[in-house]
Enzyme design. Structure first.
Site, short mmCIF file in Angstrom:
data_model
loop_
_atom_site.label_atom_id
_atom_site.label_comp_id
_atom_site.label_asym_id
_atom_site.label_seq_id
_atom_site.Cartn_x
_atom_site.Cartn_y
_atom_site.Cartn_z
N LYS A 73 0.81 -1.01 0.07
CA LYS A 73 0.05 0.00 -0.14
C LYS A 73 0.81 1.13 -0.09
O LYS A 73 1.96 1.06 0.69
CB LYS A 73 -0.90 0.07 1.24
CG LYS A 73 -1.96 0.99 1.26
CD LYS A 73 -3.06 0.62 2.56
CE LYS A 73 -4.06 1.65 2.69
NZ LYS A 73 -4.85 1.66 3.72
N SER A 149 -9.65 1.37 2.64
CA SER A 149 -8.94 2.24 1.83
C SER A 149 -7.88 1.44 1.09
O SER A 149 -7.28 1.88 0.15
CB SER A 149 -8.24 3.30 2.75
OG SER A 149 -7.23 2.77 3.72
N SER A 173 -10.10 -1.26 6.73
CA SER A 173 -9.47 -0.82 5.64
C SER A 173 -8.55 -1.95 5.03
O SER A 173 -8.29 -2.03 3.65
CB SER A 173 -8.40 0.33 5.71
OG SER A 173 -9.23 1.37 5.35
N1 GLN Z 1 -13.19 3.52 6.30
C1 GLN Z 1 -12.71 3.99 7.52
C2 GLN Z 1 -12.34 5.49 7.29
O1 GLN Z 1 -12.65 6.13 6.47
C3 GLN Z 1 -11.50 3.12 7.61
C4 GLN Z 1 -10.22 3.62 7.25
C5 GLN Z 1 -9.04 2.67 7.45
O2 GLN Z 1 -9.30 1.73 8.07
N2 GLN Z 1 -8.05 3.20 6.98
O3 GLN Z 1 -11.75 5.94 8.32
#
Ligand code: GLN
Length: 486
Positions: A73, A149, A173
């Site tokens: 990532k 994400s 995410s």
């Molecule tokens: N979707 C969640 C957010 O927007 C989690 C994102 C993540 O785990 N980085 O914060």
């Protein structure tokens, strides 16, 4: 021989038998990326196929991940290779060091794919649409999001453009994109995997973890990346168990908790019935079930969005145009340092990043800190206590990973609240610090993958591997591949 669709453990066996060499694996994956990444957009810098960090391709000792290409990532530091968190503000940033997980992967013989995978800017999102490089497309339906994400990491594995991927999980995410893309994804216990070299979103919630084609690969990857790191003061000094030894223990004698608060309105009926079939399957394998209650579940989303944005606003303060990446040009009429900060941050951050900086700065500000941030911290403890109580009567907890299957690209972009609600089943694990895995458990009538989430006590990843592997081996889901048709 075609090898890009295989798992790491299959590749290892072939290499040991002298049937394939690491350079052949890399060149096949590179060719695969050249063919499909124009549609999927899993990588952010892949126009000419893939390359791997050469220092790792020739690792001398036969390691656990010898010759296995791993995608990374864009928020995990790779020495000398662009790491931009898919944000304009980090444009051109090449870290001077490797994250600890990268060092560990290299030491295990893995090949690090240097193009990096797409993500929501700074990991803010659930769809990989908040990326300055544009969205990633779900390999199962190119009109749908891959989740987020870590959507690029999940899609790279699902589309056979990587064998294993690393993602980060602050509120779901890793698990939610794993569910949307039909792969396995694990968020380890907080402190189990070093965060050194992970560009921080919310430091008390972030964990790096693997995404893979099956549970065995996930356990293998964890064996490599887990462990104490003196460079991360929140990493925990506990020995790393042999996770692969936990795979074949079998479910018999284990009790799986079903939280009454999770199977309620808002859960897509198709997802619900697929989950019910998964529960029946686990019963048939000898698992017993127990209803449990997690009474503070309804507060998880608001508590998370207060704590995560508060920490993000503080972590993102360092991006000021001086130390990293992008600096906005300022006219001579506006050449003070403050003007430079404002221009840089105004142009460098995307919409969602700005929304979160504003929200977090507000809840940390004098006069509001007690009402929001402090209160959220207290409710976080109540959420954690719910899990402690539940784990007195069960070994792990089973839930959907996400209330819906993958949604359409653009569908939730205008409605941040709807987007935030797609994390409803995943964020409690981060607030509580406990480990959680998502495994494929079926497909909708439209052919979209559905994920099942299993949660366990802190440092009980082995229980997750045992249950997930027994279920996986008794079901066909992990063997299906997307056709990548338009
Ligand atoms: N979707 C969640 C957010 O927007 C989690 C994102 C993540 O785990 N980085 O914060």
């Amino acid at each position: 021989m075609q090898v890009f669709g295989l798992t790491a453990h299959e590749l290892r066996r072939l290499q040991e038998a002298g049937q394939v060499r690491p350079d052949e694996i890399v060149s096949q994956l590179s060719e695969r990326a050249r063919q499909v990444d124009g549609k999927v957009c899993a990588y952010v810098r892949s126009d000419t196929g893939l390359s791997v960090d050469p220092s790792s391709a020739h690792a001398p000792a036969a390691g656990l991940l010898e010759g296995v290409p791993v995608s990374i990532k864009d928020n995990i530091c790779t020495e000398g290779f662009l790491t931009e968190c898919c944000s304009r503000i980090l444009a051109g940033f090449k870290p001077p060091y490797d994250a600890t997980v990268i060092k560990k992967l290299k030491a295990a013989g893995a090949s690090i794919i240097t193009q990096k995978t797409n993500m929501d800017e700074f990991a803010f999102g659930s769809s990989t649409e908040n990326s300055c490089f544009g969205p990633t497309h779900n390999p199962w339906d190119l009109q749908k999001v891959p989740g987020g994400s870590s959507g690029g990491s999940a899609a790279s594995v699902a589309a056979d453009e990587a064998i294993i991927a690393l993602g980060s999980d602050t509120g779901g995410s890793i698990r939610q994109p794993a569910a949307f893309c039909g792969v396995v994804g694990l968020k380890p216990t907080y402190g189990r995997v070093s965060r050194y070299g992970l560009i921080a979103f919310a430091s008390s919630l972030d964990q790096i973890g693997p995404l893979s084609k099956d549970v065995r690969d996930c356990a293998l990857a964890m064996k490599v990346i887990a462990g104490f790191d003196p460079q991360d003061s929140t990493s925990v000094d506990l020995p790393v168990p042999d996770y692969t030894a936990a795979l074949d223990k079998g479910i018999k004698g284990l009790t799986v908790g079903i939280p009454s608060e999770y199977f309620v309105a808002g859960l897509d009926p198709e997802v619900k019935s697929i989950l019910q079939e998964a529960i029946a399957k686990i019963k048939s394998l000898g698992g017993s079930f127990q209803e449990v209650s997690l009474p503070h579940t309804e507060y998880a989303v608001p508590v998370y969005y207060i704590i995560a944005t508060a920490e993000a606003s503080s972590n993102l303060a360092r991006f000021d145009g001086v130390q990293y990446g992008f600096r906005a040009p300022v006219s001579s009429a506006a050449n003070s340092m403050i003007e430079m900060y404002k221009h840089t941050r105004g142009k460098g951050f995307g919409e969602e990043a700005k929304r979160r900086i504003l929200l977090g700065t507000f809840s940390l500000s004098h006069g509001y800190y007690d009402a929001y941030y402090l209160r959220a911290l207290k409710v976080r403890t109540l959420i954690k206590n719910d899990f402690d109580a539940a784990f007195k009567v069960c070994d792990c907890i089973l839930t959907p990973t996400s209330p819906t299957p993958a949604f359409g690209i653009g569908e939730k972009m205008e409605d941040p609240l709807q987007m935030y609600l797609s994390d409803i089943y995943t964020i409690s694990a981060n607030l509580s610090g406990i480990p959680a895995i998502s495994v494929p458990c079926g497909f909708t009538a439209a052919g979209l993958p559905v994920g099942m989430q299993l949660l366990a006590k802190p440092f009980a990843e082995e229980t997750l591997f045992t249950v997930a592997h027994a279920y996986e081996q008794a079901t066909p889901w992990h063997t299906s591949k997307p056709s990548l048709a338009e």
